[in-house]
Design a protein around this motif. Structure first.
Motif, PDB file in Angstrom:
ATOM      1  N   ILE A   6       0.838  -1.202   0.000  1.00 23.21           N
ATOM      2  CA  ILE A   6       0.000   0.000   0.000  1.00 23.21           C
ATOM      3  C   ILE A   6       0.876   1.256   0.000  1.00 23.21           C
ATOM      4  CG2 ILE A   6      -1.625   1.374   1.357  1.00 23.21           C
ATOM      5  CD1 ILE A   6      -2.939  -0.929  -0.064  1.00 23.21           C
ATOM      6  N   THR A   7       1.933   1.243   0.797  1.00 28.31           N
ATOM      7  CA  THR A   7       2.857   2.382   0.833  1.00 28.31           C
ATOM      8  C   THR A   7       3.492   2.591  -0.537  1.00 28.31           C
ATOM      9  OG1 THR A   7       3.358   1.947   3.170  1.00 28.31           O
ATOM     10  CG2 THR A   7       4.892   3.354   1.972  1.00 28.31           C
ATOM     11  N   ALA A   8       3.925   1.504  -1.158  1.00 25.96           N
ATOM     12  CA  ALA A   8       4.525   1.594  -2.490  1.00 25.96           C
ATOM     13  C   ALA A   8       3.501   2.081  -3.512  1.00 25.96           C
ATOM     14  CB  ALA A   8       5.079   0.227  -2.903  1.00 25.96           C
ATOM     15  N   PHE A   9       2.247   1.589  -3.409  1.00 26.36           N
ATOM     16  CA  PHE A   9       1.196   2.007  -4.337  1.00 26.36           C
ATOM     17  C   PHE A   9       0.963   3.513  -4.273  1.00 26.36           C
ATOM     18  CE2 PHE A   9      -3.318   3.296  -4.369  1.00 26.36           C
ATOM     19  CZ  PHE A   9      -3.537   3.240  -5.743  1.00 26.36           C
ATOM     20  N   TYR A  10       0.789   4.037  -3.070  1.00 26.67           N
ATOM     21  CA  TYR A  10       0.506   5.467  -2.948  1.00 26.67           C
ATOM     22  C   TYR A  10       1.705   6.319  -3.337  1.00 26.67           C
ATOM     23  CZ  TYR A  10      -4.162   4.959  -1.078  1.00 26.67           C
ATOM     24  OH  TYR A  10      -5.503   4.690  -0.949  1.00 26.67           O
ATOM     25  N   ARG A  11       2.904   5.798  -3.141  1.00 25.28           N
ATOM     26  CA  ARG A  11       4.088   6.531  -3.605  1.00 25.28           C
ATOM     27  C   ARG A  11       4.020   6.718  -5.118  1.00 25.28           C
ATOM     28  NH1 ARG A  11      10.511   5.351  -2.437  1.00 25.28           N
ATOM     29  NH2 ARG A  11      11.302   6.951  -3.843  1.00 25.28           N
ATOM     30  N   MET A  12       3.724   5.651  -5.841  1.00 27.93           N
ATOM     31  CA  MET A  12       3.657   5.718  -7.298  1.00 27.93           C
ATOM     32  C   MET A  12       2.411   6.465  -7.777  1.00 27.93           C
ATOM     33  SD  MET A  12       6.361   4.201  -8.597  1.00 27.93           S
ATOM     34  CE  MET A  12       7.103   5.306  -7.382  1.00 27.93           C
ATOM     35  N   PHE A  13       1.274   6.234  -7.119  1.00 25.53           N
ATOM     36  CA  PHE A  13       0.016   6.866  -7.513  1.00 25.53           C
ATOM     37  C   PHE A  13       0.089   8.379  -7.382  1.00 25.53           C
ATOM     38  CE2 PHE A  13      -4.290   8.367  -6.281  1.00 25.53           C
ATOM     39  CZ  PHE A  13      -4.959   8.080  -7.471  1.00 25.53           C
ATOM     40  N   PHE A  14       0.541   8.864  -6.224  1.00 23.38           N
ATOM     41  CA  PHE A  14       0.642  10.309  -6.014  1.00 23.38           C
ATOM     42  C   PHE A  14       1.713  10.924  -6.918  1.00 23.38           C
ATOM     43  CE2 PHE A  14      -1.199   9.658  -1.556  1.00 23.38           C
ATOM     44  CZ  PHE A  14      -2.455  10.106  -1.945  1.00 23.38           C
ATOM     45  N   SER A  15       2.773  10.188  -7.194  1.00 19.50           N
ATOM     46  CA  SER A  15       3.816  10.697  -8.100  1.00 19.50           C
ATOM     47  C   SER A  15       3.250  10.907  -9.498  1.00 19.50           C
ATOM     48  CB  SER A  15       4.993   9.720  -8.157  1.00 19.50           C
ATOM     49  OG  SER A  15       5.617   9.596  -6.895  1.00 19.50           O
ATOM     50  N   ALA A  16       2.447   9.938  -9.969  1.00 26.99           N
ATOM     51  CA  ALA A  16       1.822  10.071 -11.285  1.00 26.99           C
ATOM     52  C   ALA A  16       0.858  11.256 -11.307  1.00 26.99           C
ATOM     53  CB  ALA A  16       1.083   8.783 -11.652  1.00 26.99           C
ATOM     54  N   LEU A  17       0.100  11.448 -10.220  1.00 22.18           N
ATOM     55  CA  LEU A  17      -0.836  12.575 -10.138  1.00 22.18           C
ATOM     56  C   LEU A  17      -0.106  13.916 -10.174  1.00 22.18           C
ATOM     57  CD1 LEU A  17      -3.568  11.586  -7.495  1.00 22.18           C
ATOM     58  CD2 LEU A  17      -3.751  11.643  -9.995  1.00 22.18           C
ATOM     59  N   ILE A  18       1.031  13.990  -9.493  1.00 19.24           N
ATOM     60  CA  ILE A  18       1.809  15.232  -9.464  1.00 19.24           C
ATOM     61  C   ILE A  18       2.305  15.589 -10.862  1.00 19.24           C
ATOM     62  CG2 ILE A  18       3.953  16.300  -8.617  1.00 19.24           C
ATOM     63  CD1 ILE A  18       3.546  14.678  -6.017  1.00 19.24           C
ATOM     64  N   LEU A  19       2.692  14.574 -11.637  1.00 19.06           N
ATOM     65  CA  LEU A  19       3.219  14.812 -12.982  1.00 19.06           C
ATOM     66  C   LEU A  19       2.128  15.012 -14.028  1.00 19.06           C
ATOM     67  CD1 LEU A  19       6.192  12.277 -13.235  1.00 19.06           C
ATOM     68  CD2 LEU A  19       6.310  14.754 -12.922  1.00 19.06           C
ATOM     69  N   LEU A  20       0.896  14.592 -13.718  1.00 15.68           N
ATOM     70  CA  LEU A  20      -0.187  14.645 -14.699  1.00 15.68           C
ATOM     71  C   LEU A  20      -0.424  16.049 -15.290  1.00 15.68           C
ATOM     72  CD1 LEU A  20      -2.268  12.920 -16.150  1.00 15.68           C
ATOM     73  CD2 LEU A  20      -3.878  13.379 -14.278  1.00 15.68           C
ATOM     74  N   PRO A  21      -0.437  17.120 -14.475  1.00 20.74           N
ATOM     75  CA  PRO A  21      -0.617  18.455 -15.059  1.00 20.74           C
ATOM     76  C   PRO A  21       0.487  18.835 -16.043  1.00 20.74           C
ATOM     77  CG  PRO A  21      -0.995  18.513 -12.689  1.00 20.74           C
ATOM     78  CD  PRO A  21      -0.408  17.170 -13.008  1.00 20.74           C
ATOM     79  N   PHE A  22       1.722  18.359 -15.798  1.00 23.61           N
ATOM     80  CA  PHE A  22       2.827  18.649 -16.708  1.00 23.61           C
ATOM     81  C   PHE A  22       2.672  17.894 -18.022  1.00 23.61           C
ATOM     82  CE2 PHE A  22       4.446  19.356 -12.427  1.00 23.61           C
ATOM     83  CZ  PHE A  22       5.024  20.612 -12.555  1.00 23.61           C
ATOM     84  N   LEU A  23       1.955  16.783 -17.974  1.00 25.55           N
ATOM     85  CA  LEU A  23       1.680  16.035 -19.196  1.00 25.55           C
ATOM     86  C   LEU A  23       0.532  16.670 -19.977  1.00 25.55           C
ATOM     87  CD1 LEU A  23       2.110  13.454 -20.960  1.00 25.55           C
ATOM     88  CD2 LEU A  23       0.360  12.366 -19.531  1.00 25.55           C
ATOM     89  N   MET A  24      -0.583  16.919 -19.278  1.00 19.60           N
ATOM     90  CA  MET A  24      -1.782  17.438 -19.945  1.00 19.60           C
ATOM     91  C   MET A  24      -1.632  18.900 -20.343  1.00 19.60           C
ATOM     92  SD  MET A  24      -3.330  14.672 -19.985  1.00 19.60           S
ATOM     93  CE  MET A  24      -4.795  15.293 -20.836  1.00 19.60           C
ATOM     94  N   GLY A  25      -0.828  19.660 -19.595  1.00 21.50           N
ATOM     95  CA  GLY A  25      -0.684  21.087 -19.871  1.00 21.50           C
ATOM     96  C   GLY A  25       0.405  21.431 -20.867  1.00 21.50           C
ATOM     97  N   ASN A  26       1.099  20.418 -21.351  1.00 21.45           N
ATOM     98  CA  ASN A  26       2.182  20.649 -22.307  1.00 21.45           C
ATOM     99  C   ASN A  26       1.855  19.958 -23.622  1.00 21.45           C
ATOM    100  OD1 ASN A  26       4.839  19.936 -23.706  1.00 21.45           O
ATOM    101  ND2 ASN A  26       5.572  21.322 -22.116  1.00 21.45           N
ATOM    102  N   LYS A  27       1.714  20.751 -24.675  1.00 22.84           N
ATOM    103  CA  LYS A  27       1.321  20.224 -25.983  1.00 22.84           C
ATOM    104  C   LYS A  27       2.322  19.207 -26.511  1.00 22.84           C
ATOM    105  CE  LYS A  27       0.113  21.705 -30.688  1.00 22.84           C
ATOM    106  NZ  LYS A  27      -0.041  22.878 -31.602  1.00 22.84           N
ATOM    107  N   ASN A  28       3.606  19.488 -26.349  1.00 23.80           N
ATOM    108  CA  ASN A  28       4.642  18.580 -26.849  1.00 23.80           C
ATOM    109  C   ASN A  28       4.597  17.232 -26.129  1.00 23.80           C
ATOM    110  OD1 ASN A  28       5.627  20.450 -28.703  1.00 23.80           O
ATOM    111  ND2 ASN A  28       7.078  21.334 -27.225  1.00 23.80           N
ATOM    112  N   ASN A  29       4.362  17.285 -24.799  1.00 22.21           N
ATOM    113  CA  ASN A  29       4.278  16.041 -24.036  1.00 22.21           C
ATOM    114  C   ASN A  29       3.078  15.205 -24.469  1.00 22.21           C
ATOM    115  OD1 ASN A  29       6.588  16.436 -22.500  1.00 22.21           O
ATOM    116  ND2 ASN A  29       5.494  17.493 -20.854  1.00 22.21           N
TER     117      ASN A  29
END
Length: 295
Positions: free
Chosen positions: A34-57
């Motif tokens: 569970i600790t490992a899951f939330y580490r990866m899950f929250f990390s993906a969420l943090i990066l999501l705006p940088f993916l969706m907000g960048n046209k090149n990405n």
């Protein structure tokens, strides 16, 4: 990156951020998966705006080939297995023992670098690696335990070291043509998915944790992963896996220093000697291998 000096500055900042991992995991009152899951899950969420907000990405993600997707998902498998096994090892053995063993990644990365990427190492670089590993062992020696339970934890940590090295080798290959955010978010999101499936199969609860534990989950994601793991993913475009993995030996140093600052633990003479050996070994290795880059 034009200046190698900047690469090494970011490398050591990343190592220091990664040094918080074991402390956050030990403080979090939750199962390892569970600790490992939330580490990866929250990390993906943090990066999501940088993916969706960048046209090149977004464009790059949409243009991924099937082979790039396969490598990205495979990196997620290795990452999920690494964190799952390493966090589990902390339930059986000490933080020092687990951290010392999991940071023996250079043993795998130097062998893989030689056979997979035809990377050559000078005698000075090999000597530096040996000195740094010796320093890591010196730090954790007094905490190494000889018992069935501790041995099982140590084995889990050793396997985890090999798995994270495989993850970095994939990154060294894929990052030549794939940008940081798309590569990282594919790895983190797929890793979270695999961990979620495993946790659900084990009927482990995803909620009902204390506020402090949720903060530790977020700390693992933002500090240890975004400022640590993601920095390594970024640097793999310019530095080899052997250099990145070798530098992670410094995580042992960072963990000892953070335990002193946060937990009030005393730094013993033995630990001080170990820290000095690691720093000397790292300096020798990096000076000898400074010309090695991912072309």
């Amino acid at each position: 990156m034009k200046s190698p000096a900047y690469s090494y500055i970011f490398l050591f900042l990343g190592v220091f951020a990664l040094s918080t991992s074991a402390i956050f995991v030990k403080l979090a009152d939750a199962p390892a998966t569970i600790t490992a899951f939330y580490r990866m899950f929250f990390s993906a969420l943090i990066l999501l705006p940088f993916l969706m907000g960048n046209k090149n990405n977004r464009k790059e993600l949409g243009a991924l080939t099937s082979k790039q997707w396969e490598f990205g998902l495979l990196s997620g498998v290795f990452l999920a297995a690494h964190y799952g096994l390493w966090f589990a090892s902390l339930d059986y053995t000490s933080v020092a023992s687990s951290t010392v063993i999991v940071t023996l990644q250079p043993l795998f990365s130097m062998a893989g670098g030689y056979f997979l990427f035809k990377e050559h190492f000078t005698k000075g670089a090999v000597l530096g690696c040996i000195i740094a590993i010796l320093g890591s062992v010196v730090i954790g020696w007094q905490d190494l335990q000889i018992s069935g339970e501790a041995l099982f934890g140590d084995i889990l940590a050793f396997v985890a070291a090999g798995l994270i090295t495989a993850y970095f080798f994939i990154g060294q290959h894929v990052r030549k043509k794939l940008s940081l955010v798309p590569y990282s978010i594919i790895g983190y999101a797929s890793s979270a998915l695999f961990l979620a499936i495993f946790a659900a199969g084990q009927q482990q609860p995803f909620f009902a944790y204390s506020e402090k534990t949720w903060l530790y989950f977020i700390g693992l994601a933002f500090v240890a992963t975004i400022l640590g793991q993601t920095v390594f993913n970024w640097l793999l475009k310019w530095l080899s896996t052997s250099i990145v993995s070798m530098s992670i030996l410094g995580e042992t140093v960072g963990t000892v220093l953070l335990a002193y600052i946060i937990l009030g633990e005393v730094i013993t003479l033995q630990q001080g000697i170990g820290i000095l050996l690691i720093l000397c070994g790292l300096a020798l290795f990096l000076l000898q291998q400074r010309g090695v880059r991912t072309e």
